[in-house]
Design a protein around this motif. Structure first.
Motif, mmCIF file in Angstrom:
data_model
loop_
_atom_site.group_PDB
_atom_site.id
_atom_site.type_symbol
_atom_site.label_atom_id
_atom_site.label_comp_id
_atom_site.label_asym_id
_atom_site.label_seq_id
_atom_site.Cartn_x
_atom_site.Cartn_y
_atom_site.Cartn_z
ATOM 1 N N PHE A 186 0.837 -1.206 0.000
ATOM 2 C CA PHE A 186 0.000 0.000 0.000
ATOM 3 C C PHE A 186 0.869 1.252 0.000
ATOM 4 C CE2 PHE A 186 -3.521 -2.767 1.646
ATOM 5 C CZ PHE A 186 -4.435 -2.468 0.639
ATOM 6 N N ASN A 187 1.951 1.224 0.758
ATOM 7 C CA ASN A 187 2.866 2.376 0.775
ATOM 8 C C ASN A 187 3.502 2.590 -0.591
ATOM 9 O OD1 ASN A 187 2.362 2.895 3.474
ATOM 10 N ND2 ASN A 187 4.166 1.806 4.210
ATOM 11 N N ARG A 188 3.856 1.509 -1.250
ATOM 12 C CA ARG A 188 4.484 1.602 -2.570
ATOM 13 C C ARG A 188 3.538 2.247 -3.577
ATOM 14 N NH1 ARG A 188 5.958 -4.031 -4.320
ATOM 15 N NH2 ARG A 188 7.491 -3.831 -2.642
ATOM 16 N N LEU A 189 2.243 1.998 -3.428
ATOM 17 C CA LEU A 189 1.258 2.591 -4.324
ATOM 18 C C LEU A 189 0.961 4.051 -3.978
ATOM 19 C CD1 LEU A 189 -1.249 -0.395 -4.600
ATOM 20 C CD2 LEU A 189 0.264 0.448 -6.404
ATOM 21 N N GLY A 190 1.444 4.503 -2.817
ATOM 22 C CA GLY A 190 1.218 5.884 -2.423
ATOM 23 C C GLY A 190 -0.160 6.154 -1.852
ATOM 24 N N LEU A 191 -0.817 5.116 -1.372
ATOM 25 C CA LEU A 191 -2.153 5.276 -0.788
ATOM 26 C C LEU A 191 -2.054 5.777 0.650
ATOM 27 C CD1 LEU A 191 -3.613 1.998 -2.231
ATOM 28 C CD2 LEU A 191 -4.484 4.269 -2.751
ATOM 29 N N GLN A 192 -2.989 6.609 1.033
ATOM 30 C CA GLN A 192 -3.004 7.206 2.371
ATOM 31 C C GLN A 192 -3.998 6.457 3.259
ATOM 32 O OE1 GLN A 192 -4.636 11.148 2.424
ATOM 33 N NE2 GLN A 192 -3.937 11.590 4.496
ATOM 34 N N GLU A 193 -3.516 5.873 4.346
ATOM 35 C CA GLU A 193 -4.411 5.197 5.279
ATOM 36 C C GLU A 193 -5.125 6.238 6.135
ATOM 37 O OE1 GLU A 193 -4.119 2.256 9.143
ATOM 38 O OE2 GLU A 193 -2.738 1.869 7.474
ATOM 39 N N ILE A 194 -6.459 6.205 6.108
ATOM 40 C CA ILE A 194 -7.225 7.219 6.835
ATOM 41 C C ILE A 194 -8.036 6.644 8.000
ATOM 42 C CG2 ILE A 194 -7.343 8.772 4.851
ATOM 43 C CD1 ILE A 194 -10.194 7.827 4.356
ATOM 44 N N ALA A 195 -8.173 5.328 8.073
ATOM 45 C CA ALA A 195 -8.905 4.719 9.191
ATOM 46 C C ALA A 195 -8.542 3.249 9.284
ATOM 47 C CB ALA A 195 -10.416 4.885 9.012
ATOM 48 N N SER A 196 -8.641 2.707 10.505
ATOM 49 C CA SER A 196 -8.276 1.313 10.712
ATOM 50 C C SER A 196 -8.992 0.766 11.936
ATOM 51 C CB SER A 196 -6.759 1.180 10.890
ATOM 52 O OG SER A 196 -6.386 -0.161 11.118
ATOM 53 N N GLU A 197 -9.325 -0.519 11.901
ATOM 54 C CA GLU A 197 -9.921 -1.193 13.051
ATOM 55 C C GLU A 197 -9.477 -2.643 13.027
ATOM 56 O OE1 GLU A 197 -10.935 -1.427 16.237
ATOM 57 O OE2 GLU A 197 -12.347 0.199 15.714
ATOM 58 N N SER A 198 -9.276 -3.229 14.200
ATOM 59 C CA SER A 198 -8.816 -4.621 14.276
ATOM 60 C C SER A 198 -9.877 -5.498 14.923
ATOM 61 C CB SER A 198 -7.506 -4.708 15.056
ATOM 62 O OG SER A 198 -7.680 -4.277 16.387
ATOM 63 N N PHE A 199 -9.851 -6.776 14.555
ATOM 64 C CA PHE A 199 -10.803 -7.768 15.045
ATOM 65 C C PHE A 199 -10.047 -9.074 15.288
ATOM 66 C CE2 PHE A 199 -12.854 -4.772 12.252
ATOM 67 C CZ PHE A 199 -14.034 -4.445 12.879
ATOM 68 N N TYR A 200 -10.630 -9.946 16.053
ATOM 69 C CA TYR A 200 -10.073 -11.275 16.308
ATOM 70 C C TYR A 200 -8.639 -11.166 16.820
ATOM 71 C CZ TYR A 200 -10.427 -16.355 15.761
ATOM 72 O OH TYR A 200 -10.515 -17.710 15.988
ATOM 73 N N ASN A 201 -8.484 -10.340 17.865
ATOM 74 C CA ASN A 201 -7.185 -10.118 18.492
ATOM 75 C C ASN A 201 -6.125 -9.618 17.512
ATOM 76 O OD1 ASN A 201 -8.018 -10.938 21.100
ATOM 77 N ND2 ASN A 201 -7.758 -13.089 20.525
ATOM 78 N N GLY A 202 -6.554 -8.810 16.550
ATOM 79 C CA GLY A 202 -5.635 -8.208 15.601
ATOM 80 C C GLY A 202 -5.330 -9.043 14.379
ATOM 81 N N PHE A 203 -5.761 -10.289 14.360
ATOM 82 C CA PHE A 203 -5.493 -11.162 13.212
ATOM 83 C C PHE A 203 -6.298 -10.754 11.987
ATOM 84 C CE2 PHE A 203 -5.794 -15.638 11.311
ATOM 85 C CZ PHE A 203 -4.548 -15.536 10.708
ATOM 86 N N VAL A 204 -7.428 -10.111 12.208
ATOM 87 C CA VAL A 204 -8.265 -9.580 11.132
ATOM 88 C C VAL A 204 -8.281 -8.064 11.259
ATOM 89 C CG1 VAL A 204 -10.613 -9.459 10.203
ATOM 90 C CG2 VAL A 204 -9.700 -11.650 11.008
ATOM 91 N N GLN A 205 -8.038 -7.364 10.164
ATOM 92 C CA GLN A 205 -8.033 -5.906 10.210
ATOM 93 C C GLN A 205 -8.813 -5.322 9.041
ATOM 94 O OE1 GLN A 205 -4.598 -3.701 11.286
ATOM 95 N NE2 GLN A 205 -3.697 -5.348 12.497
ATOM 96 N N SER A 206 -9.470 -4.211 9.315
ATOM 97 C CA SER A 206 -10.160 -3.427 8.289
ATOM 98 C C SER A 206 -9.449 -2.091 8.175
ATOM 99 C CB SER A 206 -11.627 -3.213 8.676
ATOM 100 O OG SER A 206 -12.302 -4.435 8.781
ATOM 101 N N LYS A 207 -9.206 -1.667 6.941
ATOM 102 C CA LYS A 207 -8.489 -0.419 6.722
ATOM 103 C C LYS A 207 -9.104 0.338 5.557
ATOM 104 C CE LYS A 207 -4.061 -2.000 8.592
ATOM 105 N NZ LYS A 207 -3.974 -1.022 9.691
ATOM 106 N N VAL A 208 -8.992 1.652 5.647
ATOM 107 C CA VAL A 208 -9.506 2.526 4.604
ATOM 108 C C VAL A 208 -8.328 3.325 4.039
ATOM 109 C CG1 VAL A 208 -11.126 4.380 4.043
ATOM 110 C CG2 VAL A 208 -11.701 2.718 5.846
ATOM 111 N N PHE A 209 -8.117 3.212 2.747
ATOM 112 C CA PHE A 209 -7.035 3.929 2.074
ATOM 113 C C PHE A 209 -7.622 4.897 1.051
ATOM 114 C CE2 PHE A 209 -5.247 -0.145 3.387
ATOM 115 C CZ PHE A 209 -4.037 0.218 3.953
ATOM 116 N N ARG A 210 -7.000 6.055 0.923
ATOM 117 C CA ARG A 210 -7.431 7.037 -0.064
ATOM 118 C C ARG A 210 -6.345 7.211 -1.117
ATOM 119 N NH1 ARG A 210 -11.346 10.567 0.385
ATOM 120 N NH2 ARG A 210 -11.304 10.541 2.675
ATOM 121 N N LYS A 211 -6.791 7.303 -2.375
ATOM 122 C CA LYS A 211 -5.873 7.581 -3.478
ATOM 123 C C LYS A 211 -5.720 9.085 -3.639
ATOM 124 C CE LYS A 211 -5.084 6.540 -8.381
ATOM 125 N NZ LYS A 211 -5.603 5.803 -9.577
ATOM 126 N N VAL A 212 -4.527 9.592 -3.432
ATOM 127 C CA VAL A 212 -4.301 11.046 -3.460
ATOM 128 C C VAL A 212 -3.647 11.474 -4.761
ATOM 129 C CG1 VAL A 212 -4.152 11.228 -0.967
ATOM 130 C CG2 VAL A 212 -2.091 10.714 -2.264
#
Length: 212
Positions: A186-212
Motif C-alpha cells: 500500500f505504501n508503494r502505491l502511495g495510498l493514504q491510510e485514513i482509518a483502521s480497526e482490528s478484530f479477532y485479536n488483531g489477526f483480522v483488520q479493516s483499513k480505509v485507504f485514499r488515493k491522493v
C-alpha cells in the motif's frame, strides 16, 4: 493441471460461509460491516472477490451507491450472490478477475474483502496495481483481510494461518503460503491510510485507504 487461485473457489462455494462462521464467529462479517460507513452516497463501487454475496447485500441495504460492479472469479459464488440479491438494477454481476477491468473505467470505492491474502507476490503485485489504476483520484480502497501482526505472532495465529493455506491450497488451488506484507505494498502505491480497526485479536483488520 492445478486450478487457478482465481477460480478454485467453486469447490468450496457450498460450505465456505458456514465454515468461516464456525472458525471465526461473526468477526469476518463485523470487519466488513465496519467499512460501510465510509461509502459516500452516489458512489460507483467495485466489489472484487465478494464471494457468495453477503457483503453486496449489506452494501445495498446500508448505503446508496449509484452503480456496483460485482466481480467474482468463482462461477458458483457468483450464482449464489445473484440469488441472494435478485432484481438489483444498479448491480452488474460479472464473472471474471481483475484482468477484465477496463483501464478507462474507474470507481469511487473499491472493496477487497478477504481477497489479497490468496496470491503469491508476483500475482498480488499485478492485482493491486490493476485495482489502483481502477480507483478514481480521491477514491477509497476498503480493505478487510487477515493481517500479519508486526510483533512475534502467538502460536495459535501461526497455526491457524498455516492451516488455512494448507486447506485452501488443497481444495481451491490457492498458491500463496503466507500472509503478505500489505503495508509495504500500500505504501508503494502511495495510498493514504485514513482509518483502521482490528478484530479477532488483531489477526483480522479493516483499513480505509485514499488515493491522493
Amino acid at each position: 493441471m492445478p486450478q487457478s487461485p482465481d477460480s478454485g473457489f467453486d469447490r468450496v462455494a457450498s460450505f465456505y460461509d458456514p465454515l468461516a462462521r464456525l472458525v471465526y464467529g461473526s468477526k469476518l462479517q463485523e470487519a466488513q460491516r465496519w467499512l460501510l460507513k465510509f461509502i459516500p452516497d452516489g458512489a460507483t463501487i467495485l466489489i472484487i472477490g465478494g464471494g457468495s454475496g453477503w457483503l453486496l447485500q449489506q452494501v445495498l441495504q446500508h448505503t446508496s451507491p449509484s452503480h456496483v460492479l460485482y466481480l467474482e472469479a468463482s462461477e458458483k459464488m457468483l450464482l449464489k450472490a445473484k440469488q441472494l440479491n435478485p432484481n438489483q438494477i444498479i448491480v452488474e454481476f460479472r464473472h471474471g478477475t481483475d484482468t477484465g477491468l477496463q483501464p478507462h473505467v474507474s470507481f469511487d470505492v473499491i472493496i477487497t474483502p478477504f481477497l489479497l491474502d490468496l496470491f503469491p507476490d508476483a500475482r498480488l503485485n499485478q492485482l493491486m496495481g490493476r485495482i489502483y489504476t481502477s480507483l478514481s483520484t480521491g477514491g477509497i480502497w476498503l480493505f478487510a483481510d487477515f493481517w500479519p501482526v508486526e510483533q512475534k505472532p502467538p502460536f495459535w495465529q501461526k497455526l491457524l494461518a498455516k492451516s488455512m493455506y494448507l486447506f485452501f491450497g488443497l481444495l481451491s488451488g490457492v498458491q500463496a503460503t503466507q500472509l503478505p506484507d500489505y503495508r509495504k505494498r500500500f505504501n508503494r502505491l502511495g495510498l493514504q491510510e485514513i482509518a483502521s480497526e482490528s478484530f479477532y485479536n488483531g489477526f483480522v483488520q479493516s483499513k480505509v485507504f485514499r488515493k491522493v
